[in-house]
Enzyme design. Structure first.
Site, short mmCIF file in Angstrom:
data_model
loop_
_atom_site.label_atom_id
_atom_site.label_comp_id
_atom_site.label_asym_id
_atom_site.label_seq_id
_atom_site.Cartn_x
_atom_site.Cartn_y
_atom_site.Cartn_z
NE ARG A 126 24.74 -12.00 5.06
CZ ARG A 126 25.43 -12.74 5.75
NH1 ARG A 126 25.36 -13.88 5.72
NH2 ARG A 126 26.23 -12.09 6.49
CE LYS A 148 8.18 -1.26 -7.14
NZ LYS A 148 7.56 -0.09 -7.30
CD GLU A 190 -2.69 0.40 -7.12
OE1 GLU A 190 -2.25 0.29 -8.24
OE2 GLU A 190 -2.19 0.94 -6.13
CE LYS A 232 3.01 -4.81 -9.78
NZ LYS A 232 2.79 -4.88 -8.34
CD GLU A 242 9.72 1.54 -9.81
OE1 GLU A 242 10.22 0.97 -8.83
OE2 GLU A 242 8.62 2.25 -9.94
NE ARG A 247 7.85 -3.33 -10.11
CZ ARG A 247 8.22 -4.51 -9.46
NH1 ARG A 247 8.89 -5.25 -9.86
NH2 ARG A 247 7.17 -4.72 -8.52
CG ASN A 251 5.52 4.59 -9.57
OD1 ASN A 251 5.10 3.66 -8.78
ND2 ASN A 251 6.80 4.52 -9.97
CG HIS A 254 0.79 4.68 -7.32
ND1 HIS A 254 0.03 4.51 -8.12
CD2 HIS A 254 0.86 3.77 -6.37
CE1 HIS A 254 -0.58 3.33 -7.71
NE2 HIS A 254 -0.11 2.92 -6.74
CG HIS A 258 3.01 7.07 -2.87
ND1 HIS A 258 4.08 6.59 -3.85
CD2 HIS A 258 2.06 5.92 -2.69
CE1 HIS A 258 3.82 5.05 -3.79
NE2 HIS A 258 2.86 4.94 -2.95
CG HIS A 271 -2.59 2.40 -1.92
ND1 HIS A 271 -1.48 3.55 -1.81
CD2 HIS A 271 -2.46 1.65 -3.03
CE1 HIS A 271 -0.68 3.15 -3.13
NE2 HIS A 271 -1.44 2.22 -3.66
#
Lengths: 370, 370
Positions: A126, A148, A190, A232, A242, A247, A251, A254, A258, A271
């Site tokens: 956990r 993330k 980025e 960032k 987010e 945040r 994106n 993206h 994506h 990417h």
């Protein structure tokens, strides 16, 4: 001359953590972790088959010199390793090694290693401590900061994961010297994004120094990692999970990026290449709505090209707009069916548009096609 | 007569949530979720093959009446479903259903359903809302409150998971009427544990009313769920992530209990049976150190027996102390090699002992053997 080095903090209350940036910092990994009280006695180092031969020995030696027992595992390099199957292999590695809650995982590598090892850290027992040692530009300026973590699913990227903040990010810019040129260039996607969404001065610095940056001139590349991490970190501090709409600005580029990666198949684009094209296409969407000036679109495309990144979608892919739109809908940025985009307003500022129609997307894809 | 009902709060700052307890509350599930703003428009109900035929229709109807689109999935009943494989099936269910970050998962069932569906909620799209609707006694008084979610691994129970708090716990005590007697009795293991670790008056209430409780007399069973949830909620509020040494008290009976379940094979014992034996054995450890009185050990064993739970370890299993000790070491309560136990001091109070030797454990196992 003293090598360039600097230190930032990601401000998240009790989950705050430092980002150490500099040339030749890897040798200080163990000592820095010890000072922060991370990992108890045992540390599990996760790397990949590309990075391990280059840096695992130095990382492990640094940990051992600081008094840690270090156990090491390399996953196969590549996006395919962000899978439940590889994750299960990590669980076995950790449990066979007798992992306890006081131990830590060190991710030594790029975004794949960081996302996967971070998700293992978030979910073994956990949740245990986690340290990011990014060795690629994209992971230094983006994925290693912000918490993330996750893996891919057949239905899309990063659909399974957790927010799990590292205790330390240590970016040794010397490790960029062994990075394949294409990967360095990919990281610039980025970097350019950060300038567009938040900081016109940073964008101008990139325009001015792009050649020194790509030549890995130590101070130039150090300032890139510092500048992007600062942006960032500020965004993450304002909106850790987010949920506040801040945040989401990260994106930019993206949503289409994506979708390109997903439809073309993971691995067809790097990417940063997909994000570069995605930024150009999002710029086209904004142009069509007269939200941002043609001059800024031109500056964006010019910088992307100078960085060595693509500005056009391969025509065959652009024509498969049905598949691209479907991929955008499954992407987690879609809320209850509406397509959302981050659109640029000017260099240094973006906004969210929640009402983009399929028709507008198809037109932008068409305009951005090669 | 108005049916028994009551409401508690788990106090965790911005992650606080209500526990609704009462006879016949299931029909109000949708309305309560709507009032709390949980789930957006779509809710994914996860149940199992035992519970679904009994309560899925009522739960779904309640959600639909409140305006939700409800999608339903039943996993196979049993501890074996707390696996990566079943989790992967849940991910497909959610992604095929077009899950978005504003949606919620409702876990309708016992601890297996709650732990598994909760972990899916914690990790799909990096975390979505989650509601616990426990239908067994053990899940009402224990697993549904406190945010522990996860799955098992070949190397031990709950080794993979996350802390992920529900937005609401709704316990309809009427659903205990359809629970097999053995499962009801198993739940009493955790109930008795709560009395021993925190509340002598609650323990006395159990001694006095055990027959009315087992007969499911509405107020008696309602007071059991209320009393245990109150104790559990207070412990969780004081130590959400088991880092302050308070939540660890809930592990009373569990170090040996988990080892028994692991060595005998999942399914050989019910959880509450293993915990009951574990409490007796932990009591023996405390007796040997003169930490707690023989009279309290006698009261503990007497109440366990009256509840219909075992107080002795099957001899063949007790003699396999090497395997049991090994299972205790892999258990996550072991830190850097030292065996830790929660030992009773008196009815209503426990302490942590971090220096228990293998020899003491072997003696306690021997004494607790049938």
């Amino acid at each position: 001359m003293t090598p360039f080095s600097t230190r930032l903090t990601v401000d998240l209350g009790e989950r705050s953590y430092p980002i150490e940036i500099g040339a030749g910092t890897l040798g200080g990994l163990g000592a820095r972790m010890k000072r922060l009280g991370v990992g108890g006695r045992r540390v599990f180092v996760v790397s990949d088959t590309n990075v391990a031969p280059l840096y695992a020995a130095e990382a492990t030696r640094s940990l051992q010199e600081a008094g840690y027992t270090a156990t090491f595992m390399a996953i196969r390099a590549g996006e395919e390793s962000k899978s439940l199957e590889t994750l299960e292999g990590l669980y076995v590695f950790l449990l066979d090694g007798g992992v306890s809650r006081s131990n830590a995982i060190v991710a030594l590598g790029g975004g794949v290693v960081g996302d996967l090892a971070g998700f293992a850290a978030a979910t073994i027992l956990r949740g245990i401590d986690f340290v990011q040692v990014p060795t690629t530009l994209v992971s230094m300026v983006d994925s290693s900061v912000g918490g993330k973590t996750g893996i891919n699913h057949a239905k899309g990227k990063n659909l399974i994961g957790a927010f799990w903040q590292p205790r330390l990010v240590l970016a040794d810019t010397d490790s960029l010297r062994t990075l394949p040129r294409g990967e360095l260039v990919s990281g610039m996607g980025e970097v350019i994004k950060h300038g567009v969404i938040r900081d016109a001065a940073y964008f101008e610095f990139l325009e001015k120094d792009i050649d020194r940056i790509l030549a890995l001139e130590p101070e130039a590349i150090g300032r890139v990692v510092e500048g992007s991490c600062r942006i960032k970190a500020a965004v993450v501090a304002a909106d850790e999970r987010e949920t506040a709409g801040v945040r989401e600005h990260l994106n930019f580029g993206h949503t289409i990026g994506h979708a390109l990666e997903s439809v073309a198949g993971y691995g067809s684009f790097r990417h940063g290449e997909a994000v570069a094209i995605g930024m150009v296409a999002a710029g086209r969407l904004a142009l069509r709505r007269a939200l941002w000036p043609q001059a800024d679109q031109d500056r964006l495309e010019r910088l992307i090209e100078r960085a060595g990144l693509p500005v056009r979608i391969p025509r065959a892919l652009a024509q498969n707009s049905a598949a691209l739109l479907q991929a955008m809908r499954i992407d987690k940025k879609v809320r209850d069916g509406a397509l959302r985009f981050v659109l640029p307003e000017r260099i240094g500022a973006v906004r969210i548009a929640g009402d983009i129609t399929d028709k507008e997307v198809r037109s932008a894809l068409e305009e951005a096609a090669a």
